[in-house]
Structures are given as C-alpha cells and as structure tokens.
Scaffold this motif. Sequence first.
Motif, PDB file in Angstrom:
ATOM      1  N   CYS A   1     -22.985 -64.121  61.554  1.00 15.31           N
ATOM      2  CA  CYS A   1     -21.954 -63.110  61.835  1.00 15.31           C
ATOM      3  C   CYS A   1     -20.987 -63.550  62.940  1.00 15.31           C
ATOM      4  O   CYS A   1     -19.922 -62.962  63.091  1.00 15.31           O
ATOM      5  CB  CYS A   1     -22.604 -61.788  62.222  1.00 15.31           C
ATOM      6  N   HIS A   2     -21.395 -64.543  63.725  1.00 15.56           N
ATOM      7  CA  HIS A   2     -20.500 -65.087  64.766  1.00 15.56           C
ATOM      8  C   HIS A   2     -20.316 -66.567  64.473  1.00 15.56           C
ATOM      9  O   HIS A   2     -20.853 -67.434  65.160  1.00 15.56           O
ATOM     10  CB  HIS A   2     -21.099 -64.860  66.162  1.00 15.56           C
ATOM     11  N   ASN A   3     -19.582 -66.846  63.402  1.00 15.79           N
ATOM     12  CA  ASN A   3     -19.421 -68.197  62.871  1.00 15.79           C
ATOM     13  C   ASN A   3     -18.325 -68.951  63.632  1.00 15.79           C
ATOM     14  O   ASN A   3     -17.175 -68.511  63.648  1.00 15.79           O
ATOM     15  CB  ASN A   3     -19.045 -68.047  61.384  1.00 15.79           C
TER      16      ASN A   3
ATOM     17  N   GLU B   1     -16.609 -71.363  62.932  1.00 18.68           N
ATOM     18  CA  GLU B   1     -15.446 -71.723  62.118  1.00 18.68           C
ATOM     19  C   GLU B   1     -14.536 -70.529  61.848  1.00 18.68           C
ATOM     20  O   GLU B   1     -13.428 -70.688  61.346  1.00 18.68           O
ATOM     21  CB  GLU B   1     -15.911 -72.333  60.786  1.00 18.68           C
ATOM     22  N   LYS B   2     -14.998 -69.332  62.129  1.00 15.32           N
ATOM     23  CA  LYS B   2     -14.163 -68.138  61.959  1.00 15.32           C
ATOM     24  C   LYS B   2     -13.936 -67.464  63.300  1.00 15.32           C
ATOM     25  O   LYS B   2     -13.980 -66.230  63.404  1.00 15.32           O
ATOM     26  CB  LYS B   2     -14.845 -67.170  60.976  1.00 15.32           C
ATOM     27  N   GLY B   3     -13.732 -68.276  64.335  1.00 17.82           N
ATOM     28  CA  GLY B   3     -13.497 -67.705  65.666  1.00 17.82           C
ATOM     29  C   GLY B   3     -14.687 -66.896  66.144  1.00 17.82           C
ATOM     30  O   GLY B   3     -14.519 -65.896  66.838  1.00 17.82           O
ATOM     31  N   TYR B   4     -15.894 -67.328  65.775  1.00 20.97           N
ATOM     32  CA  TYR B   4     -17.127 -66.630  66.173  1.00 20.97           C
ATOM     33  C   TYR B   4     -17.140 -65.183  65.682  1.00 20.97           C
ATOM     34  O   TYR B   4     -17.647 -64.283  66.360  1.00 20.97           O
ATOM     35  CB  TYR B   4     -17.354 -66.702  67.694  1.00 20.97           C
ATOM     36  N   THR B   5     -16.571 -64.942  64.497  1.00 14.96           N
ATOM     37  CA  THR B   5     -16.713 -63.653  63.810  1.00 14.96           C
ATOM     38  C   THR B   5     -17.199 -63.984  62.393  1.00 14.96           C
ATOM     39  O   THR B   5     -17.416 -65.160  62.075  1.00 14.96           O
ATOM     40  CB  THR B   5     -15.370 -62.904  63.679  1.00 14.96           C
ATOM     41  N   ASP B   6     -17.335 -62.975  61.528  1.00 18.73           N
ATOM     42  CA  ASP B   6     -17.652 -63.288  60.133  1.00 18.73           C
ATOM     43  C   ASP B   6     -16.445 -63.066  59.226  1.00 18.73           C
ATOM     44  O   ASP B   6     -16.552 -63.161  58.004  1.00 18.73           O
ATOM     45  CB  ASP B   6     -18.886 -62.504  59.635  1.00 18.73           C
ATOM     46  N   GLY B   7     -15.310 -62.739  59.834  1.00 25.01           N
ATOM     47  CA  GLY B   7     -14.084 -62.592  59.046  1.00 25.01           C
ATOM     48  C   GLY B   7     -14.037 -61.340  58.180  1.00 25.01           C
ATOM     49  O   GLY B   7     -13.110 -61.147  57.401  1.00 25.01           O
ATOM     50  N   MET B   8     -15.044 -60.468  58.324  1.00 23.68           N
ATOM     51  CA  MET B   8     -15.092 -59.251  57.509  1.00 23.68           C
ATOM     52  C   MET B   8     -14.561 -58.067  58.325  1.00 23.68           C
ATOM     53  O   MET B   8     -14.626 -58.079  59.549  1.00 23.68           O
ATOM     54  CB  MET B   8     -16.537 -58.910  57.126  1.00 23.68           C
TER      55      MET B   8
ATOM     56  N   ILE C   1     -15.900 -54.856  58.131  1.00 22.82           N
ATOM     57  CA  ILE C   1     -17.210 -54.398  58.595  1.00 22.82           C
ATOM     58  C   ILE C   1     -18.153 -55.587  58.466  1.00 22.82           C
ATOM     59  O   ILE C   1     -18.168 -56.262  57.442  1.00 22.82           O
ATOM     60  CB  ILE C   1     -17.731 -53.232  57.729  1.00 22.82           C
ATOM     61  N   SER C   2     -18.928 -55.834  59.505  1.00 19.37           N
ATOM     62  CA  SER C   2     -19.747 -57.046  59.569  1.00 19.37           C
ATOM     63  C   SER C   2     -20.811 -57.105  58.477  1.00 19.37           C
ATOM     64  O   SER C   2     -21.184 -56.096  57.878  1.00 19.37           O
ATOM     65  CB  SER C   2     -20.409 -57.104  60.940  1.00 19.37           C
ATOM     66  N   LEU C   3     -21.350 -58.317  58.277  1.00 19.01           N
ATOM     67  CA  LEU C   3     -22.478 -58.535  57.374  1.00 19.01           C
ATOM     68  C   LEU C   3     -23.699 -57.767  57.880  1.00 19.01           C
ATOM     69  O   LEU C   3     -23.672 -57.225  58.995  1.00 19.01           O
ATOM     70  CB  LEU C   3     -22.797 -60.032  57.332  1.00 19.01           C
ATOM     71  N   SER C   4     -24.766 -57.781  57.099  1.00 18.93           N
ATOM     72  CA  SER C   4     -25.943 -57.012  57.500  1.00 18.93           C
ATOM     73  C   SER C   4     -27.199 -57.556  56.830  1.00 18.93           C
ATOM     74  O   SER C   4     -27.110 -58.381  55.912  1.00 18.93           O
ATOM     75  CB  SER C   4     -25.751 -55.547  57.118  1.00 18.93           C
ATOM     76  N   TYR C   5     -28.344 -57.060  57.282  1.00 21.53           N
ATOM     77  CA  TYR C   5     -29.634 -57.429  56.694  1.00 21.53           C
ATOM     78  C   TYR C   5     -29.644 -56.995  55.227  1.00 21.53           C
ATOM     79  O   TYR C   5     -29.130 -55.914  54.897  1.00 21.53           O
ATOM     80  CB  TYR C   5     -30.749 -56.724  57.475  1.00 21.53           C
TER      81      TYR C   5
END
Length: 356
Positions: A68-70, A72-79, A81-85
């Motif tokens: 979720c803190h990638n 390559e995406k500026g330490y975000t997930d680019g979504m 609403i964030s990803l989840s379990y």
Amino acid sequence: MTIVRAAFFIIVIVFLGFSDVRGAELVPITTVPDNPANPVTPEKVELGKKLFFDRRLSGDGTMSCATCHNPEKGYTDGMAISLSYPTTKNWRNAPTLINVAFSRPLFWDGRARGLEEQALFPIMSAFEMNQNLDFLEEELKAVPEYVEAFRVVFGGEITRERIAMAIAAFERTIVSRNSPLDRYLMGDRDALNPIQKKGLDIFVGKGRCVLCHNGPNLTDNRFYNLGVPDNPVLKNDPRVMATMKFTAKISGYTAYNLLTEDPGRFLVTKDPRDWKAFRTPTLRDLALTGPYMHNGVFKDIEEVIDFFDRGGGDSPYKTELLKPLGLSREEKEALKAFLLDALQGETVPVSPPDLP
Ligand code: HEC
Ligand code: HEC
C-alpha cells in the motif's frame, strides 16, 4: 487629504486581508526530525527496510507495508481508497510516506502519536494486514537472519516494539530533498521558472494555501474541516461502511452504528468542532501521490485547485480559513505548475531488498 485618507484605507484593507497569512512561512528541508529514543543507524534502517517489504507481516502472507506504500507510486498504492486484506474493504486513501518523519500525530485523523506507535496498527488491523503480533514474533524468530539482525541492532531478541522501531527508522530515511522550491528558498533565484514563481506567489498570497501548508513539509500538522465530499463508495459498498463502523467502534464511540459519513478527527477527540476534520497533508512530491484527499475523491490537481477556488465544500464546522479565491485560468495553471513541478524532490530510490 482625501488621497492620503484613501491610501490609508487601502493599506488597512490590504493588511487585514493578508494578516492571517503573515507568520506562515515556507522553509527549505535541511535536517530531518529524529527520535532520540530510537536513533537512526544504518543497520537498523537495513532491518526496517526488510520488514517493510516482508509479506510475513500479514496474516495470510500476501501483503507487506510496500503493497500500500509502494516506492514506485510515491509510497502510496495509487488508489482512491486503499487496498485491503482479502474479502475486506479499506475506507481511506493511503497517504504517502515521503517525509513522514516530519508528521506528528499520524493518520488522517491523528490517532497515532508517532511512527513507533503507528507501525503496529496496520499489522494488527482486521482490514489491512490482519496479523497476530504474538504469532508474528514467533514467525520471525524462526528465521535465523532476523534473529541475528535484531541481536546486532538491539542487542536482544525479537519483540513487537523492536519490529516497530526498525520500521520507523527506515521510514525516517524516506525524504524528498533538493526540490526546485528548496533550491529557490536557499537562494537560487533561477531554480523556479517564471510560471512556477507566479504559482508560488499565488500559493503564499491570493490562494492562501500557506495558511495551512507551511514549514519544511508544507503542512502545519493541524486538522481542518474543508468540506471535502465523502467518497460515494462509503454509502454504496456495505463492506466499506462496515470498516468505518468497526474503526469507530474500537475508538470507543458508542453511537458508531448511526454513522453515515467519515467523522474524521471527531473519532479521536469526540469534540464536535473536530467533525470531519483531517490533518493537513504534505504537498511534497505531489505529482506522484494522487488521487488526493483522505478518501481520494479528487483524481487530479485540477480538481483540487477548483475545489479550493470555490472556497472548499459544504459542511457544518467547515473552517473559516477557506474563502472563494476567484483565480483566473492563468492563475490556476501557474499554481498547478508550482504544485506539480516545483515540489518534486530527489527521493532516494529504494529497491526491494533480498528477504531472508
Ligand atoms: C492495506 C493497505 C495498507 C497497508 C498494508 C499498510 N498501510 Fe499504512 N496506511 C494505509 C492507509 C489507508 C492509511 C491511512 C489510514 C487513516 O489515516 O485512517 C495508512 C497510513 C499510514 C501511515 C500514516 C501516514 C501519515 O501521514 O499520517 C503510516 C506511517 C503508515 N501507514 C505506515 C505503514 C507501515 C509501516 C505499514 C506496514 C507495517 C503499513 N503502513 C501498511 C494503508 C496501508
Ligand atoms: C485551512 C487549511 C488549508 C488551506 C488554506 C489549504 N489547504 Fe490544502 N489541505 C488541507 C487539508 C486539511 C487537506 C486534507 C483534507 C481532506 O483530506 O479532507 C488538504 C489537502 C490538500 C491537497 C491534497 C493532498 C493529498 O495528498 O491528498 C492538496 C493538493 C492541497 N491541499 C493543496 C492546497 C492548495 C493548492 C491550497 C491553496 C489554494 C490549499 N491546499 C489550501 C488544508 C488546507
């Protein structure tokens, strides 16, 4: 006489109009805040980086912090609403970790005091990594490389506190340096081109952005209700609503079941004045970190600028600091050029480490 009087009034009006902008300053990044109780050392950072990328930290082994803190995406997930379990849904946007060392308290609503405390939250969270901390300690103790690394770094065995400390030390190294704005503030007058300079003038003047986005990390780390509209998925997806109610329930809010919108900082303080207030985010490396706001409702910078130009949204307890700005098309373009280009630093590139 009348001319003198008119001039006097103009000065008073200008003074009143900008008086709340005074005192708010932009500062270049020179030093990074440290935690004396958890000093950053190269060995600790190396260990923290491994843990940050290690999927063992999640219950089913599918997710690491970097999911979720990638980087390559500026330490975000680019979504939005964030990803989840798996089978659950998250309810907020994953903020960037760039310059997170400057932020305190943490989370959009400030419910974690600092990085060491924060790191264990997503590991335990039912809708994020859903891991059991007692189990995680044993899982890592079964890996000889980790046992040795914790012994070298902490002089002892693997504990949840030390896991969090190592991750926090790594996070403090994620710093955006030497952006055009930093070079400009340190005296290089050519670091910004004319359109970016015009954007900066709007940022600190007519746009009033610097009222809240100030200091080295372009945030005052305070909380405001801007009237940002809720993301429609909150009402439309019962699983997102369930996550919100669960979060409100464990925050000790007894009327959690009646909630229909994200209450923001209210959940932490239970003070109605904090209703839907969120922490001012950094604007560093902004081009990499969209979609924007606590719930990703604005997909690009144009939408954000239009929102502030309108004087924000509509909400009881909306801050009085937002007013319609009346920006022209050219002024919006200049502000955009400043935000997207002048705030882009040289983030240290991070590649996934070899994991034991
Ligand atoms: C499933 C996605 C997901 C995973 C995995 C995840 N995070 Fe996050 N992270 C988020 C979201 C969403 C938020 C914002 C939540 C909020 O404010 O309510 C967040 C917020 C944060 C913040 C606060 C940043 C700020 O500016 O306030 C930090 C620090 C952070 N995460 C670090 C981590 C670490 C360390 C890990 C691994 C141990 C991790 N995250 C794992 C989604 C994730
Ligand atoms: C009253 C304080 C305040 C003022 C003035 C202000 N902001 Fe913000 N800004 C915030 C807060 C708080 C948020 C987060 C709101 C949310 O998520 O609900 C935010 C969010 C943002 C974001 C989204 C960042 C992200 O990573 O999601 C951008 C971009 C932004 N502001 C730019 C600006 C610009 C440009 C101006 C001036 C035109 C401005 N802001 C004026 C407080 C302010």
